[in-house]
Design a protein around this motif. Structure first.
Motif: not given
Length: 78
Positions: A40-61
């Motif tokens: 959200l701090d850098a919404p147009f920076d796609p390099s931050t999107h992978g962190g959200v994907v990994k965080a969702v995977e960890e939440l799921t696990a």
């Protein structure tokens, strides 16, 4: 072993089992919140999107650990 010390032992075992599950669930939630905040701090920076994907995977696990914590009953009640 008295009834009281048996209950204390069961409470100790429950607490020892609770701690790692609770810690995992809390860390997963915090990791997700931090990853989303970075995005959200850098919404147009796609390099931050992978962190959200990994965080969702960890939440799921961490869901099984969170469910075990949610099912605990204080005082031995079922």
């Amino acid at each position: 072993m008295s009834e009281s010390s048996t209950a204390d032992s069961a409470d100790d075992a429950m607490w020892e089992g609770f701690k790692p599950d609770a810690a995992r669930a809390i860390r997963a939630r915090q990791g997700f919140e931090e990853a989303v905040a970075r995005t959200l701090d850098a919404p147009f920076d796609p390099s931050t999107h992978g962190g959200v994907v990994k965080a969702v995977e960890e939440l799921t696990a961490s869901v099984p650990a969170a469910l075990r914590v949610a099912q605990l009953r204080v005082g031995g009640a079922a």
